[in-house]
Each structure stands twice: as C-alpha cells, then as structure tokens.
Design a protein around this motif. Structure first.
Motif, PDB file in Angstrom:
ATOM      1  N   GLU A   1      -2.183   4.006  -7.922  1.00 33.89           N
ATOM      2  CA  GLU A   1      -1.897   5.423  -7.410  1.00 33.89           C
ATOM      3  C   GLU A   1      -0.229   4.925  -6.182  1.00 33.89           C
ATOM      4  O   GLU A   1       0.901   5.261  -6.201  1.00 33.89           O
ATOM      5  CB  GLU A   1      -2.655   5.830  -6.717  1.00 33.89           C
ATOM      6  N   LEU A   2       0.009   3.443  -6.174  1.00 35.99           N
ATOM      7  CA  LEU A   2       0.587   3.169  -4.676  1.00 35.99           C
ATOM      8  C   LEU A   2       2.454   2.709  -5.934  1.00 35.99           C
ATOM      9  O   LEU A   2       2.900   3.142  -5.318  1.00 35.99           O
ATOM     10  CB  LEU A   2       0.421   2.362  -3.877  1.00 35.99           C
ATOM     11  N   GLY A   3       1.872   2.216  -7.017  1.00 36.91           N
ATOM     12  CA  GLY A   3       2.737   1.733  -7.964  1.00 36.91           C
ATOM     13  C   GLY A   3       3.175   0.110  -7.628  1.00 36.91           C
ATOM     14  O   GLY A   3       4.554  -0.288  -7.607  1.00 36.91           O
ATOM     15  N   VAL A   4       1.595  -0.126  -6.521  1.00 39.09           N
ATOM     16  CA  VAL A   4       2.813  -2.005  -6.241  1.00 39.09           C
ATOM     17  C   VAL A   4       1.207  -2.361  -6.195  1.00 39.09           C
ATOM     18  O   VAL A   4       0.092  -2.203  -5.773  1.00 39.09           O
ATOM     19  CB  VAL A   4       3.025  -1.840  -4.739  1.00 39.09           C
ATOM     20  N   ALA A   5       1.507  -3.868  -6.051  1.00 39.50           N
ATOM     21  CA  ALA A   5       0.525  -4.801  -6.275  1.00 39.50           C
ATOM     22  C   ALA A   5       0.246  -4.904  -4.728  1.00 39.50           C
ATOM     23  O   ALA A   5       0.906  -6.034  -3.838  1.00 39.50           O
ATOM     24  CB  ALA A   5       0.614  -6.075  -6.585  1.00 39.50           C
ATOM     25  N   LEU A   6      -1.311  -5.252  -4.290  1.00 37.13           N
ATOM     26  CA  LEU A   6      -1.286  -5.388  -3.125  1.00 37.13           C
ATOM     27  C   LEU A   6      -1.952  -6.695  -2.390  1.00 37.13           C
ATOM     28  O   LEU A   6      -1.830  -7.017  -1.015  1.00 37.13           O
ATOM     29  CB  LEU A   6      -3.314  -4.567  -2.081  1.00 37.13           C
ATOM     30  N   PHE A   7      -2.561  -7.457  -3.298  1.00 33.95           N
ATOM     31  CA  PHE A   7      -2.569  -8.968  -3.052  1.00 33.95           C
ATOM     32  C   PHE A   7      -1.798  -9.921  -4.053  1.00 33.95           C
ATOM     33  O   PHE A   7      -1.613  -9.174  -5.367  1.00 33.95           O
ATOM     34  CB  PHE A   7      -3.700  -8.700  -2.635  1.00 33.95           C
ATOM     35  N   THR A   8      -1.823 -11.138  -4.199  1.00 37.54           N
ATOM     36  CA  THR A   8      -1.390 -11.880  -5.202  1.00 37.54           C
ATOM     37  C   THR A   8      -2.707 -13.144  -4.742  1.00 37.54           C
ATOM     38  O   THR A   8      -3.031 -13.390  -3.410  1.00 37.54           O
ATOM     39  CB  THR A   8      -0.481 -12.644  -4.757  1.00 37.54           C
ATOM     40  N   ARG A   9      -2.959 -13.633  -6.172  1.00 38.92           N
ATOM     41  CA  ARG A   9      -3.855 -14.805  -5.830  1.00 38.92           C
ATOM     42  C   ARG A   9      -3.661 -16.036  -4.903  1.00 38.92           C
ATOM     43  O   ARG A   9      -2.254 -16.695  -5.987  1.00 38.92           O
ATOM     44  CB  ARG A   9      -4.823 -14.741  -7.045  1.00 38.92           C
TER      45      ARG A   9
ATOM     46  N   VAL B   1       3.965  -8.823   0.655  1.00 34.88           N
ATOM     47  CA  VAL B   1       4.216  -8.243   1.415  1.00 34.88           C
ATOM     48  C   VAL B   1       3.859  -6.614   1.523  1.00 34.88           C
ATOM     49  O   VAL B   1       4.378  -5.795   2.749  1.00 34.88           O
ATOM     50  CB  VAL B   1       5.534  -8.499   1.273  1.00 34.88           C
ATOM     51  N   ALA B   2       4.521  -5.967   0.982  1.00 38.57           N
ATOM     52  CA  ALA B   2       3.827  -4.273   0.272  1.00 38.57           C
ATOM     53  C   ALA B   2       2.608  -4.050   0.834  1.00 38.57           C
ATOM     54  O   ALA B   2       2.072  -3.194   1.634  1.00 38.57           O
ATOM     55  CB  ALA B   2       3.422  -3.903  -1.016  1.00 38.57           C
ATOM     56  N   GLY B   3       1.420  -4.946   0.281  1.00 38.58           N
ATOM     57  CA  GLY B   3      -0.253  -4.722   0.881  1.00 38.58           C
ATOM     58  C   GLY B   3      -0.251  -4.988   2.985  1.00 38.58           C
ATOM     59  O   GLY B   3      -0.570  -3.891   2.698  1.00 38.58           O
ATOM     60  N   ARG B   4       0.414  -6.184   3.416  1.00 34.53           N
ATOM     61  CA  ARG B   4       0.152  -5.991   4.849  1.00 34.53           C
ATOM     62  C   ARG B   4       0.960  -4.310   5.469  1.00 34.53           C
ATOM     63  O   ARG B   4       0.053  -3.963   6.177  1.00 34.53           O
ATOM     64  CB  ARG B   4       1.373  -6.946   5.438  1.00 34.53           C
ATOM     65  N   ALA B   5       1.921  -4.093   5.020  1.00 32.92           N
ATOM     66  CA  ALA B   5       2.737  -2.772   5.539  1.00 32.92           C
ATOM     67  C   ALA B   5       1.676  -1.664   5.173  1.00 32.92           C
ATOM     68  O   ALA B   5       0.594  -1.499   5.917  1.00 32.92           O
ATOM     69  CB  ALA B   5       4.263  -2.450   4.364  1.00 32.92           C
ATOM     70  N   PHE B   6       1.155  -1.359   3.835  1.00 33.69           N
ATOM     71  CA  PHE B   6      -0.100  -0.628   3.497  1.00 33.69           C
ATOM     72  C   PHE B   6      -1.541  -0.871   4.639  1.00 33.69           C
ATOM     73  O   PHE B   6      -2.789   0.181   5.200  1.00 33.69           O
ATOM     74  CB  PHE B   6      -0.270  -0.778   2.320  1.00 33.69           C
ATOM     75  N   LEU B   7      -1.452  -2.203   4.456  1.00 33.81           N
ATOM     76  CA  LEU B   7      -2.677  -2.133   5.099  1.00 33.81           C
ATOM     77  C   LEU B   7      -2.783  -2.210   6.981  1.00 33.81           C
ATOM     78  O   LEU B   7      -4.224  -1.859   7.319  1.00 33.81           O
ATOM     79  CB  LEU B   7      -3.487  -3.733   4.763  1.00 33.81           C
TER      80      LEU B   7
ATOM     81  N   ALA C   1      -9.217  -8.063   2.384  1.00 31.93           N
ATOM     82  CA  ALA C   1      -7.357  -9.000   3.286  1.00 31.93           C
ATOM     83  C   ALA C   1      -8.347  -9.217   3.716  1.00 31.93           C
ATOM     84  O   ALA C   1      -8.215 -10.791   4.297  1.00 31.93           O
ATOM     85  CB  ALA C   1      -6.614  -7.669   4.069  1.00 31.93           C
ATOM     86  N   GLU C   2      -9.727  -9.197   4.727  1.00 29.08           N
ATOM     87  CA  GLU C   2     -10.259  -9.456   5.695  1.00 29.08           C
ATOM     88  C   GLU C   2     -10.931 -11.047   4.813  1.00 29.08           C
ATOM     89  O   GLU C   2     -11.253 -11.957   5.828  1.00 29.08           O
ATOM     90  CB  GLU C   2     -11.425  -8.689   6.775  1.00 29.08           C
ATOM     91  N   GLU C   3     -12.148 -10.503   4.076  1.00 29.41           N
ATOM     92  CA  GLU C   3     -12.666 -12.143   3.662  1.00 29.41           C
ATOM     93  C   GLU C   3     -11.812 -12.687   2.293  1.00 29.41           C
ATOM     94  O   GLU C   3     -12.694 -14.043   2.102  1.00 29.41           O
ATOM     95  CB  GLU C   3     -13.810 -11.119   2.522  1.00 29.41           C
TER      96      GLU C   3
END
Length: 297
Positions: A42-50, A59-65, A13-15
């Motif tokens: 394991e989470l059942g969601v996509a954390l990143f989009t290209r 959105v789910a990734g930001r909450a997780f991060l 996310a940072e880089e």
C-alpha cells in the motif's frame, strides 16, 4: 492502512524479526508477515531490510515508523480516556521520558505512588541523553510527561519548574579530595574525566564547567549511563560529574559537591490536554524534594 498494521510494524522493528514480534503480539507468525507485506504494498516502499542481525528498518521505514508510533500512542491514549471511570479503575498507557541524569531518585518514588493509586495503569519510562530527541518526541505528542533541564520554544506541553539539582564530583576510593566537604573545581585540574556521549546534555554541562574554569579536559572514557560513570570513578579510573540524585545507593560517600556550585533546573513538560494520570504524576513530582543537597542525605 490500519492501526493494527502500524502496531505490527512497530513490533517487528522493536524485536528485529517477524517471529519474535508475533510472540510479543500473541498472534500467528503468518498473520504478521501478511500484514507487513500488505502495508509495504500500500505504501509502495520496503519498510525493512534483512541483515545478519535480523530485520532492520530502511530509511523510508524509519520515517514511517516515527509517524506510526505517534498514531499508535494517540490511539492508546484515546482508548484509555474512553475507559476511564472512577480513578481507581483508570487504565491505559502512560509514556514518560527523562533527560538522562534528571530525577533519578525522585521519578521512581513518584511512579511507585502513582501505580499504587492506579494499579491498572501501564507506565513506560525511558532515559534519553540527547535533549533534542526529547524535544522532537514532545512536539510530536508521543510523550505524556518529560523531565528536561530547559523548555522547548515550541508548543505542545505546559512547563513546570520542579526545582534544581546540584551536580557532584565522584572520586575514587582513597582520593585525596575526599577529605574535603566540598571540592574546589580548580583542584580537579589534571584529573582524567569519565565523560558522556558528545551529544548528551550531561557532557554539555561538563564542557561548560571545564571552559568556565579554564581547565583543559583529559578524557579517559566515555559512557552512556550515569551509574556506569559513577562505578568506574569509584574504581579509580577517573573522576566524573553527575547530578546528585543520580549517584547510586552505596556510592554517596565518594560524591562531593563542588565550588563554584554547578546546578541545573528540573522542568516537567506536561502535554497539553493531559488526563488524570499525567496530572497526578506531576503533582507527585512536585511533592518530591528537589533541593540541591537533599539527594546526598
């Protein structure tokens, strides 16, 4: 899920890319990719989009991060406390945040002395214009010490009043009001203002000043950094209002205190259960000069 996976996701996310994250982490790129895929499975969601600019959290990734950052920070803090022996051997990571414009002179001085005492200590500092975001991070236990202008009602940190900082108006070279030692706010009626983000605490101060003195605002520009506002004012684009200690070296001759006085308290929020490094930093900040006029001397 493991702490390593959290660290890998935060690095991506940072880089903005797996390749850059792998370089920062000093691991092979396939290892990072595999860990991210495993985590998403394991989470059942996509954390990143290209995106064209790189990998961006969903959105789910930001909450997780946000929660992953809390976990990683807590783990690093626990390791640092476990490794702490004699004071001169204290190692680990210290995360400090300041409301933009506060302690611009005092905080670097205190941190320099802290590093001399604890040379193995890694210190990360960032400025945040939005006080609500600082409160959110403080409540989640991410920050070790924070400088703010007002305390948060919720627990999580002990508050210490360090002093008060006076605001000054910065004028362009040759401005008619530079002849005065102190500028009457009403004399700034009609001046174009260089302001800050609408959600920032600094812009809230200026809004209050303009309202209390029944002055109509004339905004010529909005910036995100106090140093930028001062430099633009120095070039004659408009005038700006900043804490005295935020005036960069070399621009002091263009800054004037105002009447009525505009000031705000400086409060250090120290996380509950703070270790020796955080406590030492607080003590160093308490030794700094926070008087209203000292920053222009």
């Amino acid at each position: 899920m493991s702490l390593r996976q959290y660290e890998y996701a935060l690095a991506v996310a940072e880089e903005g890319s797996v390749t850059a994250a792998a370089e920062v982490l000093r691991v092979a790129q396939p290892s990072v990719s595999q860990q991210i895929r495993t985590l998403e499975r394991e989470l059942g969601v996509a954390l990143f989009t290209r995106m064209p600019t790189g990998l961006v959290p969903t959105v789910a990734g930001r909450a997780f991060l946000r929660e992953a950052q809390v976990a990683v920070t807590a783990a690093r803090r626990a390791r640092a406390m476990a490794r702490a022996g004699a004071d001169e051997q204290l190692a680990g990571e210290l995360l400090v945040a300041a409301q933009m414009g506060l302690g611009a002179r005092q905080l670097p001085s205190a941190l320099a002395e802290l590093r001399r005492r604890f040379p193995l200590l890694e210190v990360t500092v960032f400025e945040e214009p939005n006080p609500a975001e600082l409160e959110r991070l403080g409540r989640r236990g991410v920050l070790d010490l924070v400088l703010v202008a007002s305390t948060c009602d919720e627990g999580g940190a002990d508050a210490y009043h360090l002093g008060d900082e006076e605001f000054v108006v910065v004028l362009g070279a040759g401005h008619r009001l530079l002849a005065a030692d102190r500028v009457e706010l009403r004399e700034l009626e009609g001046e174009p203002w260089i302001r800050f983000d609408r959600e920032s605490a600094l812009d809230a101060v200026l809004r209050d000043v303009l309202r209390d003195n029944k002055m109509a605002p004339s905004t010529v520009a909005r910036v995100t950094q106090t140093a930028t506002a001062v430099r633009w004012a120095a070039h004659g684009l408009g005038v700006t209002l900043v804490p005295a200690s935020a005036v960069p070296h070399g621009y002091e001759q263009l800054a004037r205190p105002v009447s009525p006085v505009v000031s705000q308290p400086v409060i250090a929020g120290l996380r509950i259960g703070a270790g020796p490094a955080e406590t030492a930093l607080l003590e160093l900040l308490q030794q700094e000069s926070w008087s209203r006029t000292s920053a222009l001397v």
